[in-house]
Enzyme design. Structure first.
Site, PDB file in Angstrom:
ATOM      1  CG  ASP A  46       7.435  37.503  23.106  1.00 33.74           C
ATOM      2  OD1 ASP A  46       8.604  37.822  22.831  1.00 33.74           O
ATOM      3  OD2 ASP A  46       6.570  37.258  22.225  1.00 33.74           O
ATOM      4  CE1 TYR A  51       2.202  38.551  18.085  1.00 33.56           C
ATOM      5  CE2 TYR A  51       3.015  38.809  20.322  1.00 33.56           C
ATOM      6  CZ  TYR A  51       3.119  38.238  19.073  1.00 33.56           C
ATOM      7  OH  TYR A  51       4.134  37.348  18.817  1.00 33.56           O
ATOM      8  CE  LYS A  80       7.923  38.773  19.291  1.00 38.07           C
ATOM      9  NZ  LYS A  80       6.651  38.722  20.022  1.00 38.07           N
ATOM     10  CG  HIS A 113       6.874  40.052  14.533  1.00 37.34           C
ATOM     11  ND1 HIS A 113       5.827  40.565  15.249  1.00 37.34           N
ATOM     12  CD2 HIS A 113       6.752  38.708  14.642  1.00 37.34           C
ATOM     13  CE1 HIS A 113       5.111  39.580  15.775  1.00 37.34           C
ATOM     14  NE2 HIS A 113       5.655  38.445  15.405  1.00 37.34           N
TER      15      HIS A 113
HETATM   16  N1  NAP Z   1       7.859  35.734  16.669  1.00 38.25           N
HETATM   17  C1  NAP Z   1       6.789  35.194  16.143  1.00 38.25           C
HETATM   18  O1  NAP Z   1       6.576  35.220  14.919  1.00 38.25           O
HETATM   19  C2  NAP Z   1       5.802  34.515  17.048  1.00 38.25           C
HETATM   20  C3  NAP Z   1       4.831  33.658  16.512  1.00 38.25           C
HETATM   21  C4  NAP Z   1       3.949  33.029  17.382  1.00 38.25           C
HETATM   22  C5  NAP Z   1       4.023  33.261  18.744  1.00 38.25           C
HETATM   23  N2  NAP Z   1       4.970  34.111  19.240  1.00 38.25           N
HETATM   24  C6  NAP Z   1       5.069  34.379  20.702  1.00 38.25           C
HETATM   25  O2  NAP Z   1       5.105  33.136  21.376  1.00 38.25           O
HETATM   26  C7  NAP Z   1       4.077  33.095  22.358  1.00 38.25           C
HETATM   27  C8  NAP Z   1       3.644  31.653  22.593  1.00 38.25           C
HETATM   28  O3  NAP Z   1       3.301  30.999  21.395  1.00 38.25           O
HETATM   29  P1  NAP Z   1       1.790  30.703  20.999  1.00 38.25           P
HETATM   30  O4  NAP Z   1       0.939  31.865  21.339  1.00 38.25           O
HETATM   31  O5  NAP Z   1       1.855  30.173  19.620  1.00 38.25           O
HETATM   32  O6  NAP Z   1       1.264  29.621  21.943  1.00 38.25           O
HETATM   33  P2  NAP Z   1       1.685  28.485  22.926  1.00 38.25           P
HETATM   34  O7  NAP Z   1       2.167  29.113  24.172  1.00 38.25           O
HETATM   35  O8  NAP Z   1       2.509  27.454  22.246  1.00 38.25           O
HETATM   36  O9  NAP Z   1       0.250  27.840  23.140  1.00 38.25           O
HETATM   37  C9  NAP Z   1      -0.837  28.587  23.616  1.00 38.25           C
HETATM   38  C10 NAP Z   1      -2.032  27.657  23.680  1.00 38.25           C
HETATM   39  O10 NAP Z   1      -1.745  26.576  24.566  1.00 38.25           O
HETATM   40  C11 NAP Z   1      -2.722  26.538  25.603  1.00 38.25           C
HETATM   41  N3  NAP Z   1      -1.979  26.194  26.822  1.00 38.25           N
HETATM   42  C12 NAP Z   1      -1.069  26.964  27.466  1.00 38.25           C
HETATM   43  N4  NAP Z   1      -0.516  26.276  28.490  1.00 38.25           N
HETATM   44  C13 NAP Z   1      -1.075  25.051  28.483  1.00 38.25           C
HETATM   45  C14 NAP Z   1      -0.909  23.896  29.290  1.00 38.25           C
HETATM   46  N5  NAP Z   1      -0.043  23.868  30.289  1.00 38.25           N
HETATM   47  N6  NAP Z   1      -1.682  22.812  29.008  1.00 38.25           N
HETATM   48  C15 NAP Z   1      -2.559  22.819  27.985  1.00 38.25           C
HETATM   49  N7  NAP Z   1      -2.764  23.888  27.187  1.00 38.25           N
HETATM   50  C16 NAP Z   1      -2.018  24.993  27.427  1.00 38.25           C
HETATM   51  C17 NAP Z   1      -3.353  27.902  25.625  1.00 38.25           C
HETATM   52  O11 NAP Z   1      -4.686  27.815  26.033  1.00 38.25           O
HETATM   53  P3  NAP Z   1      -5.196  28.555  27.378  1.00 38.25           P
HETATM   54  O12 NAP Z   1      -4.954  30.010  27.170  1.00 38.25           O
HETATM   55  O13 NAP Z   1      -6.641  28.189  27.441  1.00 38.25           O
HETATM   56  O14 NAP Z   1      -4.403  27.968  28.510  1.00 38.25           O
HETATM   57  C18 NAP Z   1      -3.276  28.317  24.168  1.00 38.25           C
HETATM   58  O15 NAP Z   1      -4.350  27.744  23.443  1.00 38.25           O
HETATM   59  C19 NAP Z   1       3.020  34.028  21.773  1.00 38.25           C
HETATM   60  O16 NAP Z   1       2.065  34.420  22.713  1.00 38.25           O
HETATM   61  C20 NAP Z   1       3.880  35.151  21.265  1.00 38.25           C
HETATM   62  O17 NAP Z   1       4.285  35.986  22.325  1.00 38.25           O
HETATM   63  C21 NAP Z   1       5.867  34.733  18.408  1.00 38.25           C
END
Ligand code: NAP
Length: 320
Positions: A46, A51, A80, A113
């Site tokens: 994704d 980004y 996106k 997006h």
């Molecule tokens: N469409 C949109 O507007 C939008 C908005 C936000 C995000 N997104 C997409 O969604 C993806 C995921 O969402 P997100 O980036 O908000 O983050 P997320 O996946 O909810 O959380 C990432 C965080 O969690 C930690 N983490 C990951 N796995 C873990 C585990 N098993 N145990 C403990 N900590 C853990 C990571 O740290 P470490 O790296 O140190 O493990 C990082 O700090 C994004 O990368 C992006 O592709 C889309």
């Protein structure tokens, strides 16, 4: 629900229920991270133009393909369209830039997006300039979503993208889109975790044949540096309810949060820079939550959103 994919409307393409999210994956580690993600088993990537790491994402993909770990057709690549490229004349150049940066001939799923049309800006320099210089006025552009969507559809017809969808849209926006769409959205990507379960939105969107992808499945953790709300909220990964369910099943709290979503038929795209967490996040199909677990998590819904335009100081309550 132990199926590891959903089937998308129109193309019948299989979309994996778990993928790797690229937001905040540092450029200098990104190519290796994406290569490793593919190597440990992720098949959905994704990405997004905003980004600012599509070149490196593409390098990671290229290396995995070159080394024979996967073929291009084994991967499901999402990217996106950013807000500043909604104008009908700007959609195709933005898509072409993503394709070039990712070094791909097609995208599996191209998403709008946010339903926020902003005046055109060079995405590399000004993507996050939401205001007119020296003012607090957002640079809203008169680009109807209908015209943007037509261009998304044209990209399908020209075989540059296979599926098209939206992100951060509510029922009203999608209802309107369904009145003019030649190709209805394949997916809706939304913030989704136990504090923001969005049951009514999900039920209706799914009833229209549109699949849901969750972002920020771990809740506040990715917003700590951007939002007071996130800082002041009990981390989901350390929440007593999630911890007790995790210990009951011999799983991590991260796995419980991801399993909860996929068990609702909602795809997840966790991001981790850590190989052990990256691998453990994939283990969501070998076990399941029981009714008691689901009832406890259902009680955690407080409608709390972290990716909130208002919380970032933008004068637009997008989700109202
Ligand atoms: N469409 C949109 O507007 C939008 C908005 C936000 C995000 N997104 C997409 O969604 C993806 C995921 O969402 P997100 O980036 O908000 O983050 P997320 O996946 O909810 O959380 C990432 C965080 O969690 C930690 N983490 C990951 N796995 C873990 C585990 N098993 N145990 C403990 N900590 C853990 C990571 O740290 P470490 O790296 O140190 O493990 C990082 O700090 C994004 O990368 C992006 O592709 C889309």
């Amino acid at each position: 629900m132990n199926q590891d994919h959903v089937v998308l409307n129109r193309t019948n393409q299989k979309m994996p229920l778990i993928g790797y999210g690229c937001w905040k994956v540092d450029k200098d580690q990104c190519a290796d991270t994406i290569y490793n993600a593919i190597k440990v088993g992720y098949r959905l990537i994704d990405s997004a133009a905003v980004y600012a790491n599509e070149v490196e994402v593409g390098q990671g993909i290229e290396r995995a393909i070159k080394e024979g770990i996967v073929k291009r057709e084994d991967l499901f690549v999402v990217t996106k369209l950013w807000n500043t490229c909604h104008h009908k004349d700007n959609v195709r150049p933005a898509l072409q830039k993503s394709l070039k940066d990712l070094n791909l001939s097609y995208i599996d799923l191209y998403l709008i997006h946010f339903p926020i049309p902003l005046a055109y800006a060079d995405i590399q320099k000004h993507a996050l300039d939401w205001f007119e210089p020296g003012t607090q006025n957002m640079k809203i552009e008169r680009s109807p979503l209908q015209e943007t969507w037509r261009e998304m559809e044209r990209a399908v017809d020209d075989k540059l993208v296979r599926n098209i969808g939206v992100s951060n849209c509510n029922v009203q926006t999608i209802l309107d889109m369904l009145t003019y769409a030649k190709y209805k959205p394949a997916t809706l990507q939304i913030e989704h975790h136990p504090y923001l379960q969005q049951n009514r939105l999900i039920k209706w969107v799914k009833s229209q044949g549109i699949h849901i992808t969750a972002y920020s499945s771990f809740g506040p953790i990715s917003y700590l540096e951007m939002s007071e709300q996130a800082k002041n909220t009990k981390p989901l990964l350390d929440h007593d309810v999630i911890k007790s369910i995790a210990s009951k099943h011999g799983k991590t709290t991260g796995q419980v949060l991801l399993r909860w979503a996929v068990q609702r038929d909602v795809a997840v795209i966790p991001k981790s820079m850590n190989m052990d967490r990256m691998k453990s996040n994939l283990d969501v199909f070998s076990w399941s939550l029981d009714d008691d677990d689901l009832a406890k998590i259902a009680d955690m819904d407080i409608g709390l959103r972290f990716n909130d335009t208002v919380a970032y100081g933008l004068p637009i309550p997008l989700f109202d």
